[in-house]
Design a protein around this motif. Structure first.
Motif, PDB file in Angstrom:
ATOM      1  N   SER A 544      40.535  46.015  67.889  1.00 57.95           N
ATOM      2  CA  SER A 544      41.050  44.662  67.675  1.00 57.95           C
ATOM      3  C   SER A 544      41.614  44.486  66.278  1.00 57.95           C
ATOM      4  CB  SER A 544      39.935  43.633  67.884  1.00 57.95           C
ATOM      5  OG  SER A 544      39.358  43.766  69.155  1.00 57.95           O
ATOM      6  N   ARG A 545      42.488  43.499  66.217  1.00 59.57           N
ATOM      7  CA  ARG A 545      43.013  43.022  64.928  1.00 59.57           C
ATOM      8  C   ARG A 545      42.323  41.690  64.649  1.00 59.57           C
ATOM      9  NH1 ARG A 545      49.491  42.216  63.727  1.00 59.57           N
ATOM     10  NH2 ARG A 545      49.332  41.312  61.632  1.00 59.57           N
ATOM     11  N   ILE A 546      41.602  41.624  63.527  1.00 62.25           N
ATOM     12  CA  ILE A 546      40.775  40.456  63.267  1.00 62.25           C
ATOM     13  C   ILE A 546      41.088  39.866  61.897  1.00 62.25           C
ATOM     14  CG2 ILE A 546      38.891  41.357  64.679  1.00 62.25           C
ATOM     15  CD1 ILE A 546      37.416  41.918  61.990  1.00 62.25           C
ATOM     16  N   ARG A 547      40.628  38.635  61.686  1.00 57.08           N
ATOM     17  CA  ARG A 547      40.699  37.993  60.371  1.00 57.08           C
ATOM     18  C   ARG A 547      39.275  37.726  59.903  1.00 57.08           C
ATOM     19  NH1 ARG A 547      45.551  34.227  58.723  1.00 57.08           N
ATOM     20  NH2 ARG A 547      44.964  35.333  56.826  1.00 57.08           N
ATOM     21  N   VAL A 548      39.003  38.101  58.669  1.00 59.68           N
ATOM     22  CA  VAL A 548      37.678  37.917  58.085  1.00 59.68           C
ATOM     23  C   VAL A 548      37.699  36.650  57.238  1.00 59.68           C
ATOM     24  CG1 VAL A 548      35.886  38.942  56.646  1.00 59.68           C
ATOM     25  CG2 VAL A 548      37.363  40.413  58.044  1.00 59.68           C
ATOM     26  N   LYS A 549      36.701  35.794  57.418  1.00 58.39           N
ATOM     27  CA  LYS A 549      36.679  34.540  56.664  1.00 58.39           C
ATOM     28  C   LYS A 549      36.473  34.814  55.178  1.00 58.39           C
ATOM     29  CE  LYS A 549      31.723  33.537  56.947  1.00 58.39           C
ATOM     30  NZ  LYS A 549      30.692  32.553  57.334  1.00 58.39           N
ATOM     31  N   LEU A 550      36.959  33.886  54.348  1.00 59.57           N
ATOM     32  CA  LEU A 550      36.778  33.991  52.905  1.00 59.57           C
ATOM     33  C   LEU A 550      35.390  33.509  52.540  1.00 59.57           C
ATOM     34  CD1 LEU A 550      38.306  34.742  50.308  1.00 59.57           C
ATOM     35  CD2 LEU A 550      38.934  32.326  50.095  1.00 59.57           C
ATOM     36  N   ASN A 551      34.655  34.330  51.801  1.00 61.37           N
ATOM     37  CA  ASN A 551      33.260  34.026  51.481  1.00 61.37           C
ATOM     38  C   ASN A 551      33.120  33.396  50.105  1.00 61.37           C
ATOM     39  OD1 ASN A 551      31.336  35.378  53.658  1.00 61.37           O
ATOM     40  ND2 ASN A 551      33.078  36.748  53.350  1.00 61.37           N
ATOM     41  N   ASN A 552      32.161  32.511  49.997  1.00 61.51           N
ATOM     42  CA  ASN A 552      31.755  31.935  48.712  1.00 61.51           C
ATOM     43  C   ASN A 552      30.247  31.845  48.681  1.00 61.51           C
ATOM     44  OD1 ASN A 552      34.051  31.181  46.965  1.00 61.51           O
ATOM     45  ND2 ASN A 552      34.729  30.065  48.794  1.00 61.51           N
ATOM     46  N   PRO A 553      29.579  32.242  47.586  1.00 60.46           N
ATOM     47  CA  PRO A 553      30.185  32.843  46.395  1.00 60.46           C
ATOM     48  C   PRO A 553      30.748  34.225  46.668  1.00 60.46           C
ATOM     49  CG  PRO A 553      27.802  32.950  46.263  1.00 60.46           C
ATOM     50  CD  PRO A 553      28.109  32.132  47.481  1.00 60.46           C
ATOM     51  N   ARG A 554      31.652  34.652  45.790  1.00 61.31           N
ATOM     52  CA  ARG A 554      32.379  35.893  46.015  1.00 61.31           C
ATOM     53  C   ARG A 554      31.965  36.958  45.004  1.00 61.31           C
ATOM     54  NH1 ARG A 554      38.583  34.762  46.032  1.00 61.31           N
ATOM     55  NH2 ARG A 554      38.557  36.882  46.849  1.00 61.31           N
ATOM     56  N   PRO A 555      32.284  38.220  45.307  1.00 59.66           N
ATOM     57  CA  PRO A 555      32.070  39.271  44.303  1.00 59.66           C
ATOM     58  C   PRO A 555      33.006  39.044  43.117  1.00 59.66           C
ATOM     59  CG  PRO A 555      32.459  40.205  46.489  1.00 59.66           C
ATOM     60  CD  PRO A 555      32.783  38.762  46.571  1.00 59.66           C
ATOM     61  N   THR A 556      32.662  39.620  41.976  1.00 58.20           N
ATOM     62  CA  THR A 556      33.498  39.465  40.783  1.00 58.20           C
ATOM     63  C   THR A 556      34.586  40.531  40.745  1.00 58.20           C
ATOM     64  OG1 THR A 556      31.921  40.819  39.543  1.00 58.20           O
ATOM     65  CG2 THR A 556      31.670  38.425  39.404  1.00 58.20           C
TER      66      THR A 556
END
Length: 589
Positions: A544-556
């Protein structure tokens, strides 16, 4: 069925993995609206279905053309204006059973082909069950969650690959968060060479060199003899014919046997070897070498030179690296010829070991706090409990302060120690096969390089990929350069999560390593959006072709805000950069 709004056309050619479809001229629109949703015909990477009685075969569109893939030049003029789709077959669904990868019954010429609509996708992917985690949303539907089988994802190993800025770190955070949130008994160790992930996991236990709480200690005596010899004196296994190499092994074995009374349990002396992970003093090892190099004896014969016949005037202090002192080698009380030592075997080793011991960058190994020696308050069971047995399900080993020249051994040592704990504890109720563990390796290409034949970390990680599954150890490698990673590791990867890759060499490696023969999806890698990935392999029902949600907090690991920073005016000062230079000299962040 050709009257249905989902109807696309008919099959005109079939081979072992693909079919060719002639799109019907009677379709009223190239973008039909079905149940209020717009679908575009012929989009690369979209699904189609081929119903045959109670069997429905599914495929992925790999190419679109106005001529068939294989045709006679004499009839091309008769088909101008037609549209043709090349479709790679991926799996089938029989009746009300679940979707399965692989083809049992092939479609034939003139079988109908239909669009796959959102309802069909839900039938394929199904809902979340106790053995899965959500990895993202399907690229063709924001309402469709894509799940992966957690057992196969972890124990069959996985890889997250993508160019810089494609969203690797965010994808890593998404997967680890899903694991930690859904499974109370999960255990994860994240090897973080650049110290990026602590900000993304506030509840994780972060071990960092020189940190006031949870300092990272990797006792040097955890190494086996080959690793010790290389780390302490630069010796390699090929030196095993040299006298000093054999003497070094004997010395280390002797010192380890002196410390068989340990907090984790006493060890029988005859079972102890130079490879046994038992504390001993590297300073005492240096002192012993230095003693024999500088000692004066009553006899000039080497076999008669013993500690009982020495001319020692000061014992020295091995803890402070002060060697023993002896009467002068140049003269004696009776002006007789000097009684010099014949023990010069350790000459080069002693100098190298002394330089290593004086290098403060290696204090986390030579001065491992409560793990210093057999009389210390803690032993290896405490170290294991802190890494993989505490209430914090995720342990981040921040190696940003580890000197580059010892990074390879440090990662290899961590990996081998954890693997050994899982192997020897495979039948225990609290570890091994009864409580599996995931080891995640960020920036894997820097220390798992296929061209480095003397890499301790690569050898240890390859062992995880080849044998870890049997003892409950899974591995995840994260890298922006898959073409540089060990081929043995990539060959054992069961699930590939590939984000945008622009380098043709990296693309070809992913294509050849892909567990599923779906080149059409892999060919999409250069055109993927940020945070979008192609996932193929054992853990997912259908590639599959997927989209990953943007996470918060995020890595630096995000880019600096260049425009905002360069819009400010900075005042020059002679005081600037003093702290930077100090940090360079001390090798401390």
């Amino acid at each position: 069925m050709d009257s249905e709004i989902t109807y696309l056309g008919k099959i005109i050619r079939v081979d072992s993995s693909t079919v060719e479809v002639e799109v019907s001229d009677d379709i009223p629109s190239a973008a039909p609206i079905i149940n209020g949703r717009l679908y575009k015909i012929g989009q690369i990477g979209t699904f189609v279905k081929m119903p045959m009685g109670n069997i429905t075969t599914y495929g992925i569109v790999s190419s679109v053309s106005n001529t068939p893939g294989k045709s006679d030049e004499n009839i091309i003029g008769q088909i101008v204006g037609s549209r043709f789709l090349s479709v790679q077959l991926v799996g089938e669904k029989i009746g009300d059973d679940d979707f399965e990868k692989g083809i049992g019954t092939y479609p034939t010429i003139n079988d109908e082909v239909h669009l796959v609509i959102e309802k069909d996708l839900f039938d394929i992917y199904g809902g979340k069950d106790a053995g899965s985690i959500e990895i993202g949303k399907h690229s063709s539907s924001d309402n469709l969650s894509v799940y992966v089988d957690i057992h196969k994802l972890i124990l069959r190993h996985c890889a997250i690959l993508g160019s810089t800025g494609s969203g690797k770190s965010n994808t890593t955070v998404s997967i680890l968060r899903a694991i930690l949130n859904d499974y109370d008994g999960s255990r994860v160790i994240l090897i973080d060479p650049h110290g990026e992930y602590a900000s993304a996991f506030p509840s994780a236990k972060v071990f960092r060199i020189n940190a006031p709480s949870n300092p990272l200690y990797i006792p040097f005596w955890l190494m086996n003899f080959d690793e010790l010899a290389f780390f302490l004196v630069g010796a390699k296994p090929t030196d095993d014919q040299r006298v000093e190499y054999r003497l070094l092994r004997e010395l280390i074995t002797t010192f380890k046997k002196e410390n068989c009374k340990l907090k984790s349990g006493d060890v029988t002396q005859e079972f102890i070897t130079a490879d046994s992970p038992i504390p001993f003093s590297a300073r005492k090892l240096w002192y012993e070498m230095n003693w024999w190099l500088n000692a004066s004896f009553e006899s000039t014969k080497k076999d008669e030179q013993k500690r009982e016949t020495k001319y020692e005037i000061n014992k020295g202090d091995y803890e402070n690296l002060i060697g023993a002192e002896f009467t002068s080698h140049l003269t004696t009380a009776n002006n007789q010829p000097p009684h010099v030592s014949q023990h010069k075997d350790f000459y080069s080793y002693e100098k190298k070991l002394l330089a290593r011991l004086k290098d403060s960058r290696f204090n986390f190994m030579f001065h491992p706090g409560d793990y210093k020696d057999a009389s210390s308050s803690k032993d290896l069971h405490n170290l294991l409990n802190e890494w993989i047995g505490s209430e914090n399900k995720l342990a981040i080993l921040d190696l940003s302060g580890v000197p580059f020249e010892v990074l390879d051994i440090a990662i290899g040592l961590i990996t081998r120690f954890v693997y050994d704990s899982m192997y020897w504890g495979k039948y225990e109720s609290y570890t091994g096969k009864n409580r599996p563990l995931l080891l995640a390796y960020e920036e894997a290409h820097t220390y798992l390089n296929k061209n480095d034949n003397n890499s301790y970390s690569k050898n240890a990680v390859e062992r995880i990929f080849k044998e870890g599954r049997k003892f409950g150890v899974g591995a995840l490698v994260i890298s922006q350069r898959p073409s540089e990673i060990s081929e043995t590791i990539l060959a054992q990867v069961g699930t590939l999560i590939a984000l945008r890759l622009t380098n043709s060499g990296d693309q070809s490696i992913v294509k050849s390593s892909s567990p599923d023969n779906l080149n059409s999806l892999i060919d999409l890698l250069p055109s993927l959006r940020i945070g979008e990935a192609v996932i193929v392999g054992e853990s997912i029902k259908i590639p599959s072709r997927i989209r990953v949600k943007l996470n918060n907090p995020r890595p630096t690991s995000e880019d600096p805000k260049l425009v905002e920073c360069w819009s400010k005016k900075y005042e020059p000062s002679e005081e600037n950069y003093k702290s930077v230079v100090t940090k360079i000299r001390e090798q401390k962040i």
